[in-house]
Structure formats: structure tokens, C-alpha cells
Design a protein around this motif. Structure first.
Motif: not given
Length: 367
Positions: A295-300
Motif C-alpha cells: 500500500v503506497e497510499e490510502v484514499v481518505p
């Protein structure tokens, strides 16, 4: 899951396609990288053209049935443009999957009546790079006429039509000849390292540009024989210095594109074709050097954040099935629908502790 669009999204989102070969690497720049059914839902048969005598055929001019597609990807704050092909008067449009990938809103402008319509994704084949859109409220459009790609021969003159440069307005028209058949191209996604292998492509020397993806490749009779999907330039790597060679364009043969389009129109999901809205997990992932999806980014505000998945975690299972790669996570996710509740398992960053939670998938952009 939200995955960043590949770098093949066309005008406004430059990118590359990597095609390995012996002592040669082809770097393909995305060109602006079904639809079927009339008002009663029945798909018209493709029209088969009779090839003109060798040496007498000339490239065709522009023909009806071209749509300029505009895509907004709100999750990453970008916009891009591509091309589509009108298949029915009621506004079913064939295009490339990478043209609509990641789109949170889509519009299509019919270049014949110059009207702009909101577009809805009916379904797509991610691995085959094909998608079907419905132009909402469209009627009495001029559809393109499809020819028989099986009759195409090396040396045949061709015309490529599309939204070159994403400028909109009247489509650009470029010509060339068929240079090879049954070509294989491997597209690599620079974001997560996943690959997409396209087979059976028509290769031409028509000078395609970003924005042409999803547009028609025409024979000398003005009939669609292919869907333009990528362009490349040769770089010889064995001499110690890269030298740019001749540009090449690649198109998906019309018969295959129409078969996928009919399947989507019938609403028949499969291992390769997704029908309807796309489920959203809310992470951007890439290969992490081992199994799983890093996981590089988690969408808010997305389901993954609500479940407590942090950046740096490695997703290892979805719905009780193991995840060995980002591609596999996407495939498992696309087997579900928005609103489904699935078991998500991951290992935490640093300590590698395995964790799990039930997540309710939201609705997101097409993959």
C-alpha cells in the motif's frame, strides 16, 4: 481498490509502453490511449468489406462515428482525453479501457452532431484494453461501419482518426500502411509494475499521437478494422547508445473488439470482463518485492482507511483468497460489486503483524 491510472491514459497524461524483444526494446507512448445494440438492445452485425485490387487502394478520408472523450480523475486531480467509436445510433461507444481508467466523470462529444453528452461506463476488459460507454440521452447518432479485420493484409493502406493531442473539435486524420499482423505488445504500468499483454494486434506506420487511443483504424473503404491502442518507437539497446527508430502504431482488430463489446452489452461478466460499477477499496498499491500488494497510499474516507489499513501495509488476502500481487488484488476486487462486504487481511508495516477486518466496498472509478 483505487489504483492510479497507467501512464497510457493519453493526452494530458503522458506515459509509456515497454515492449521487450531480442536486443531491442520498443518504448510505446500511449496514444491517447461495446456497444452494441440498437434502441431495442440488439447489436448490428459488423459489415464485411471487399478488399480492392492490390496497388489501387488509397487511404480513406474521415468517416462518421468518432467521439472525443474527456475524462476527469478526481482522486488524483488530473484530466485526460481520448477517442471513441460510435457503434449504435443510441450512443453506445467503443474505446480503450485505459482511456476511461480511473475516471470519476466522463463526457463524449460526437464529432458529427457536435453535441456533448455525459458518458456512463457499461463495462470493460482491463486486460484486453477495451471498454464500452453509453452517451446519456443520445439518439440518431451516425454509427461507424465495421469491416472485417481478417481480410487485412500487410501493405494495405489505412487511416487513423482521433482526438490527437486531446484538442477536441474536428478529429485529426493520418494515413499509413499495415506493416505487420498478429503482433504482441506488453504494457507495463509504471505505478505498480503490473503488466498487460495485448495479442493479435495490427501494426501500422500511421503517425499516431497522444489522444488517438480508442479511435478507429480504417481501411480504404472507410470501414473500421481496428481500435487504435498504442504507438511505439524503436530504440536499439545493443550498441551502447539508444537511437530512436521508426514510429509504429498498434490497433486491436475489429472482430475481437466487437465480440467483447457484445459480451458487455449482454451484461455477461467473466474472468476478464467487468460489468457495471467498480468496487472501491481505497488504496493505491504496487509490487513490494515479495507476495502481496504494498500500500503506497490510502484514499481518505475510503473503506480501507475505515478498516485501519496504513500506508506501508501489505495486503495478503481478500475475501478469503490469497493476494500474491497487485494484479491479483485487482482481479479479486473486480469479482465483487459496490456494497459487498469482504474480509480484508494485511500485514502491518515494520512488525509484519497480520491483521484483518471486514470492509464494505464503496463505488469507485473503473480500473
Amino acid at each position: 481498490m483505487h489504483a492510479e491510472p497507467t501512464e497510457r491514459n493519453g493526452a494530458g497524461s503522458p506515459g509509456c509502453l515497454v515492449v521487450p524483444a531480442a536486443l531491442l526494446v520498443l518504448l510505446a507512448v500511449v496514444l491517447l490511449r461495446p456497444l452494441l445494440g440498437d434502441d431495442r438492445g440488439a447489436a448490428p452485425p459488423a459489415t464485411t468489406a471487399t478488399a480492392p485490387p492490390a496497388g489501387t487502394a488509397k487511404p480513406s478520408g474521415r468517416r462518421p462515428g468518432v467521439v472525443n472523450i474527456e475524462s476527469e480523475q478526481a482522486l488524483r486531480g488530473t484530466r485526460s482525453a481520448g477517442t471513441g467509436i460510435v457503434v449504435t445510433p443510441s450512443g453506445l461507444v467503443l474505446t480503450n479501457n485505459h482511456v476511461i481508467q480511473g475516471a470519476t466523470s466522463l463526457t463524449g462529444t460526437d464529432t458529427d452532431d457536435r453535441r456533448t453528452y455525459r458518458a456512463r461506463v457499461l463495462g470493460y476488459d482491463k486486460n484486453g484494453d477495451l471498454a464500452v460507454l453509453q452517451l446519456e440521452g443520445a439518439s440518431r447518432l451516425k454509427p461507424a461501419v465495421f469491416g472485417d479485420a481478417a481480410r487485412v493484409r500487410i501493405g494495405d493502406p489505412v487511416t487513423a482518426v482521433g482526438n490527437a493531442g486531446g484538442r477536441g473539435g474536428a478529429p485529426s486524420v493520418v494515413t499509413g500502411r499495415v506493416t505487420a499482423l498478429e503482433q504482441v505488445v506488453t504494457a507495463r504500468d509504471a505505478n505498480d509494475g503490473s503488466v498487460e499483454r495485448l495479442t493479435g494486434l495490427i501494426e501500422t506506420d500511421a503517425p499516431l499521437r497522444p489522444g488517438n487511443s480508442g479511435g478507429p483504424l480504417l481501411n480504404s473503404a472507410g470501414e473500421v478494422i481496428g481500435v487504435n491502442t498504442a504507438a511505439s518507437a524503436d530504440y536499439r539497446m545493443d550498441s551502447g547508445d539508444a537511437r530512436q527508430g521508426a514510429a509504429r502504431g498498434y490497433a486491436i482488430p475489429s472482430g475481437h473488439a466487437l465480440a467483447v463489446a457484445r459480451q458487455i452489452e449482454r451484461g455477461e461478466a467473466s474472468a476478464t470482463v467487468h460489468i457495471g460499477p467498480t468496487p472501491l477499496l481505497g488504496v493505491r498499491v504496487r509490487a513490494g518485492g515479495g507476495s502481496g500488494a504494498l500500500v503506497e497510499e490510502v484514499v481518505p474516507g475510503a473503506p480501507a482507511e475505515a478498516a485501519g489499513v496504513p500506508e506501508g501495509a501489505v495486503i495478503v488476502a481478500l475475501g478469503g483468497r490469497p493476494v500474491d500481487s497487485p494484479d491479483e488484488l485487482t482481479e479479486l476486487l473486480l469479482a465483487h460489486r459496490p456494497g459487498d462486504t469482504v474480509r480484508l487481511e494485511w500485514t502491518g508495516p515494520g512488525d509484519g503483524t497480520r491483521r484483518a477486518a471486514d470492509v464494505r466496498l464503496a463505488e469507485g472509478p473503473p480500473q
